[in-house]
Design an enzyme around this catalytic site. Structure first.
Site, PDB file in Angstrom:
ATOM      1  N   ASP A 126      -3.729  -4.371   6.342  1.00 27.68           N
ATOM      2  CA  ASP A 126      -4.804  -5.876   5.574  1.00 27.68           C
ATOM      3  C   ASP A 126      -3.112  -6.681   4.723  1.00 27.68           C
ATOM      4  O   ASP A 126      -2.228  -5.973   4.381  1.00 27.68           O
ATOM      5  CB  ASP A 126      -4.892  -5.366   3.601  1.00 27.68           C
ATOM      6  N   SER A 144       0.990  -1.189   0.116  1.00 28.35           N
ATOM      7  CA  SER A 144      -0.142   0.013   0.028  1.00 28.35           C
ATOM      8  C   SER A 144       1.330   1.430   0.040  1.00 28.35           C
ATOM      9  O   SER A 144       1.736   1.098  -0.421  1.00 28.35           O
ATOM     10  CB  SER A 144      -1.120   0.481   1.022  1.00 28.35           C
ATOM     11  N   HIS A 146      -2.402  -1.226  -3.562  1.00 26.31           N
ATOM     12  CA  HIS A 146      -4.063  -0.592  -3.050  1.00 26.31           C
ATOM     13  C   HIS A 146      -4.400   0.455  -3.925  1.00 26.31           C
ATOM     14  O   HIS A 146      -3.571   1.661  -3.636  1.00 26.31           O
ATOM     15  CB  HIS A 146      -4.227   0.191  -1.433  1.00 26.31           C
TER      16      HIS A 146
END
Length: 199
Positions: A138, A18, A45
């Site tokens: 995540d 991310s 992401h």
């Protein structure tokens, strides 16, 4: 298990990241050889409202093929597949790719956990999971699933990550095989997937 012993076993690589992971990927992906025998699946992401430019960003520095994943597409070794914005990327039987618009996980779609868990089911001990910089958790559960299935796990060293929360979360969820900065992750990939000599 030595790198040499794992070499012929690895059929797939999953990479998640991310915030701050673009820099790491720009080091990691060029380490993959043109004759790579594994398939690589990447979730970053991304903003939902804009098309992804990841293939255009990374392809000039890479020897392998890069493409955005498409639903029901058969998996081809030697290809890096990026999850498109606003779709979960999963690995189905075949193996083939599957895209989903199920609810976000950790506020993210695509979700790293979703990819890693489906890849762990599909590839088991033939899988390498790599988790990079990011600002949420995540990927932690997904990397633990890769490890539980017998796969190899790598986490970016939090000290080298612009956003350390994601790798730190993974290190709380499991004990990775390797905790490395991006350049050493690239070196590991070079060892695991060496360029084959021309006959």
């Amino acid at each position: 298990m030595t790198a040499g012993a794992r070499l012929d076993r690895l059929k797939a690589v999953v990479i998640g990241g991310s915030a701050g992971s673009i820099e790491a990927l720009s080091v990691v992906l060029p380490a993959l050889p043109a004759d790579l025998r594994a398939a690589v699946f990447v979730v970053l992401h991304l903003p939902r409202e804009r098309p992804s430019l990841l293939c255009e960003i990374f392809q000039p520095g890479c020897a392998v093929r890069l493409r955005e994943a498409h639903d029901k597409e058969p998996v081809e070794p030697g290809t890096v597949y990026f999850a498109p914005p606003d779709y979960h990327l999963l690995i189905d039987l075949g193996p083939s790719l599957a895209l989903s618009v199920d609810e976000p996980v950790h506020f993210s779609r695509p979700s790293i956990d979703v990819l890693f868990e489906s890849a762990a089911d599909a590839y088991g001990e033939n899988l390498l999971g790599i988790l990079l910089s990011g600002a949420n958790s995540d990927g932690a559960r997904g990397l633990a699933a890769v490890q539980a299935a017998g796969g190899m796990t790598v986490v970016q060293d939090p000290e080298s990550a612009p956003m350390a929360f994601m790798p730190e979360s993974a290190m709380r969820a499991c004990t990775p095989d390797h905790v490395l900065p991006p350049q050493r992750i690239a070196s590991l990939l070079t060892t695991l997937f060496p360029r084959r000599a021309l006959s």
